[in-house]
Design a protein around this motif. Structure first.
Motif, PDB file in Angstrom:
ATOM      1  N   GLY A   1      12.659  -1.980  -0.437  1.00  0.00           N
ATOM      2  CA  GLY A   1      13.135  -3.076   0.397  1.00  0.00           C
ATOM      3  C   GLY A   1      14.271  -2.626   1.292  1.00  0.00           C
ATOM      4  N   MET A   2      15.196  -1.852   0.744  1.00  0.00           N
ATOM      5  CA  MET A   2      16.299  -1.337   1.556  1.00  0.00           C
ATOM      6  C   MET A   2      15.818  -0.324   2.576  1.00  0.00           C
ATOM      7  N   TYR A   3      14.817   0.471   2.212  1.00  0.00           N
ATOM      8  CA  TYR A   3      14.249   1.393   3.203  1.00  0.00           C
ATOM      9  C   TYR A   3      13.710   0.615   4.401  1.00  0.00           C
ATOM     10  N   ALA A   4      13.045  -0.514   4.135  1.00  0.00           N
ATOM     11  CA  ALA A   4      12.479  -1.312   5.219  1.00  0.00           C
ATOM     12  C   ALA A   4      13.580  -1.904   6.088  1.00  0.00           C
ATOM     13  N   VAL A   5      14.638  -2.437   5.453  1.00  0.00           N
ATOM     14  CA  VAL A   5      15.760  -2.980   6.218  1.00  0.00           C
ATOM     15  C   VAL A   5      16.412  -1.882   7.048  1.00  0.00           C
ATOM     16  N   TYR A   6      16.594  -0.709   6.434  1.00  0.00           N
ATOM     17  CA  TYR A   6      17.208   0.404   7.158  1.00  0.00           C
ATOM     18  C   TYR A   6      16.340   0.826   8.339  1.00  0.00           C
TER      19      TYR A   6
ATOM     20  N   ARG B   1       4.372  -4.749   7.376  1.00  0.00           N
ATOM     21  CA  ARG B   1       3.884  -5.166   6.063  1.00  0.00           C
ATOM     22  C   ARG B   1       4.941  -4.999   4.977  1.00  0.00           C
ATOM     23  N   VAL B   2       5.691  -3.904   5.033  1.00  0.00           N
ATOM     24  CA  VAL B   2       6.722  -3.698   4.015  1.00  0.00           C
ATOM     25  C   VAL B   2       7.897  -4.648   4.249  1.00  0.00           C
ATOM     26  N   LEU B   3       8.253  -4.882   5.512  1.00  0.00           N
ATOM     27  CA  LEU B   3       9.305  -5.854   5.801  1.00  0.00           C
ATOM     28  C   LEU B   3       8.907  -7.251   5.340  1.00  0.00           C
ATOM     29  N   LEU B   4       7.666  -7.636   5.609  1.00  0.00           N
ATOM     30  CA  LEU B   4       7.209  -8.965   5.204  1.00  0.00           C
ATOM     31  C   LEU B   4       7.279  -9.124   3.685  1.00  0.00           C
TER      32      LEU B   4
ATOM     33  N   ASP C   1       0.846  -1.187   0.000  1.00  0.00           N
ATOM     34  CA  ASP C   1       0.000   0.000   0.000  1.00  0.00           C
ATOM     35  C   ASP C   1       0.890   1.248   0.000  1.00  0.00           C
ATOM     36  N   PRO C   2       0.575   2.245  -0.824  1.00  0.00           N
ATOM     37  CA  PRO C   2       1.399   3.461  -0.867  1.00  0.00           C
ATOM     38  C   PRO C   2       1.557   4.137   0.492  1.00  0.00           C
ATOM     39  N   THR C   3       0.524   4.084   1.323  1.00  0.00           N
ATOM     40  CA  THR C   3       0.618   4.695   2.651  1.00  0.00           C
ATOM     41  C   THR C   3       1.661   3.986   3.498  1.00  0.00           C
ATOM     42  N   ASP C   4       1.708   2.659   3.416  1.00  0.00           N
ATOM     43  CA  ASP C   4       2.717   1.901   4.158  1.00  0.00           C
ATOM     44  C   ASP C   4       4.117   2.247   3.675  1.00  0.00           C
ATOM     45  N   LEU C   5       4.291   2.301   2.362  1.00  0.00           N
ATOM     46  CA  LEU C   5       5.604   2.636   1.805  1.00  0.00           C
ATOM     47  C   LEU C   5       6.041   4.031   2.230  1.00  0.00           C
ATOM     48  N   ALA C   6       5.111   4.961   2.229  1.00  0.00           N
ATOM     49  CA  ALA C   6       5.428   6.338   2.616  1.00  0.00           C
ATOM     50  C   ALA C   6       5.844   6.417   4.078  1.00  0.00           C
ATOM     51  N   GLN C   7       5.195   5.634   4.935  1.00  0.00           N
ATOM     52  CA  GLN C   7       5.556   5.653   6.350  1.00  0.00           C
ATOM     53  C   GLN C   7       6.960   5.104   6.569  1.00  0.00           C
ATOM     54  N   VAL C   8       7.315   4.054   5.839  1.00  0.00           N
ATOM     55  CA  VAL C   8       8.659   3.497   5.967  1.00  0.00           C
ATOM     56  C   VAL C   8       9.694   4.484   5.431  1.00  0.00           C
ATOM     57  N   GLU C   9       9.396   5.098   4.292  1.00  0.00           N
ATOM     58  CA  GLU C   9      10.318   6.085   3.743  1.00  0.00           C
ATOM     59  C   GLU C   9      10.494   7.266   4.698  1.00  0.00           C
ATOM     60  N   ALA C  10       9.444   7.611   5.415  1.00  0.00           N
ATOM     61  CA  ALA C  10       9.530   8.723   6.369  1.00  0.00           C
ATOM     62  C   ALA C  10      10.517   8.419   7.492  1.00  0.00           C
ATOM     63  N   VAL C  11      10.607   7.150   7.914  1.00  0.00           N
ATOM     64  CA  VAL C  11      11.586   6.764   8.934  1.00  0.00           C
ATOM     65  C   VAL C  11      12.996   7.016   8.414  1.00  0.00           C
ATOM     66  N   VAL C  12      13.219   6.670   7.152  1.00  0.00           N
ATOM     67  CA  VAL C  12      14.531   6.880   6.544  1.00  0.00           C
ATOM     68  C   VAL C  12      14.854   8.374   6.484  1.00  0.00           C
ATOM     69  N   LYS C  13      13.907   9.171   6.014  1.00  0.00           N
ATOM     70  CA  LYS C  13      14.133  10.613   5.896  1.00  0.00           C
ATOM     71  C   LYS C  13      14.364  11.259   7.259  1.00  0.00           C
TER      72      LYS C  13
ATOM     73  N   LEU D   1      21.735  -9.074   4.693  1.00  0.00           N
ATOM     74  CA  LEU D   1      20.378  -8.701   4.302  1.00  0.00           C
ATOM     75  C   LEU D   1      20.408  -7.848   3.036  1.00  0.00           C
ATOM     76  N   SER D   2      21.341  -6.908   2.999  1.00  0.00           N
ATOM     77  CA  SER D   2      21.364  -5.920   1.914  1.00  0.00           C
ATOM     78  C   SER D   2      21.693  -6.537   0.562  1.00  0.00           C
ATOM     79  N   VAL D   3      22.693  -7.441   0.509  1.00  0.00           N
ATOM     80  CA  VAL D   3      23.091  -7.961  -0.799  1.00  0.00           C
ATOM     81  C   VAL D   3      21.943  -8.716  -1.458  1.00  0.00           C
TER      82      VAL D   3
END
Length: 293
Positions: free
Chosen positions: A49-54, A98-101, A17-29, A151-153
């Protein structure tokens, strides 16, 4: 506010869901690092995927760095371990879950690598690490850096044994570089990650703030820098056996940190109060060279 557009085929990265992705990206920012911009070289599925791992790494690291009681921090890290276990059972409760899963499923991420990162944070959470022995020093580097690399590779696009070797060596190279750059900063909060055997060899007291200005610190720093260079070379050799496109972010990170280490070596550790950094144009030049190499 983060806005995310669907792709031309109507799907979104990782099928989330775009809202979920945006929330994860917000943690990175919100972290204030350049990580988010660095990951923009990746296609959307891998980038998010890397945003979620980060985001996972950022949140567990924040627990370890909190000023709370050791037991409280340990309990919160155990809650994260249980949370990861639930993800591998297919259970997700919030946006990051959800994004991590979705990331775990799409890229085949291994549960033991998430747990290793938590184990590394537990080492910090139990109390300040002060002059660990060599085995503990290497274990710490593996958990807080090489496990993140493993995880990253996979998210980058290479799950081969050679990619795991990249993670092994590059993670250690990056972590040693960070430790050597942050001796004073760590000392101010009672931490001293430098191995006890090296400190004893050069008569550096195993006391955080005293070690920062000991005469033998420069010798300790140069030996550890040599180890880091060995790891950088081994990582580069392993990268040559990997998917070239998948290793682009690893090449950039390796080149950037190798330049930081070289700058630290030029400065030395006689007066390490000044924290070495690279200018933005310098970082950009390094990244461009790494991408076309």
């Amino acid at each position: 506010m983060v806005f995310l557009r669907a792709r031309h085929d109507g799907t979104t990265p990782l099928g989330c869901d775009p809202t979920d992705l945006a929330q994860v990206e917000a943690v990175v920012k919100a972290s204030g690092t350049s990580f988010g911009k660095g990951m923009q070289i990746l296609p959307p599925d891998r980038r998010y995927g890397m945003y979620a791992v980060y985001a996972f790494c950022r949140l567990v690291d924040d627990i370890a760095d909190d000023e709370g009681e050791a037991q409280d921090k340990s309990d919160r890290l155990e809650a994260w371990r249980a949370r990861i276990a639930r993800l591998y059972a297919g259970e997700a409760h919030d946006a990051l879950d959800r994004v991590l899963l979705a990331t775990i499923r799409m890229f085949g991420l291994r549960q033991e690598d998430f747990n290793a990162v938590i184990d590394g944070m537990e080492m910090d959470a139990r109390g300040p690490i002060v002059a660990p022995d060599e085995a503990t020093f290497d274990l710490y580097c593996d958990r807080v850096a090489s496990a993140v690399g493993r995880l990253s590779v996979r998210v980058f696009g290479d799950a081969s044994p050679e990619a795991d070797r990249v993670a092994y060596h590059l993670g250690r190279a990056l972590q040693i570089t960070n430790i050597l750059r942050d001796v004073v900063e760590d000392g101010q909060i009672g931490r001293l990650y430098l191995p006890a055997e090296l400190l004893a060899r050069f008569n550096v007291p195993p006391v955080p703030q005293s070690a920062c200005y000991a005469a033998g610190l420069d010798s300790v720093g140069r030996i550890l820098a040599g180890r880091a260079h060995d790891h950088f070379r081994a990582a580069d050799a392993a990268m040559r056996l990997c998917n070239r496109r998948a290793m682009r972010p690893a090449r950039v990170m390796g080149a950037t940190y190798a330049a930081i280490l070289a700058a630290q070596e030029r400065q030395g550790w006689h007066d390490p109060a000044y924290r070495v950094s690279l200018s933005r144009p310098h970082k950009l030049l390094i990244a461009l060279r790494a991408l076309v190499a």
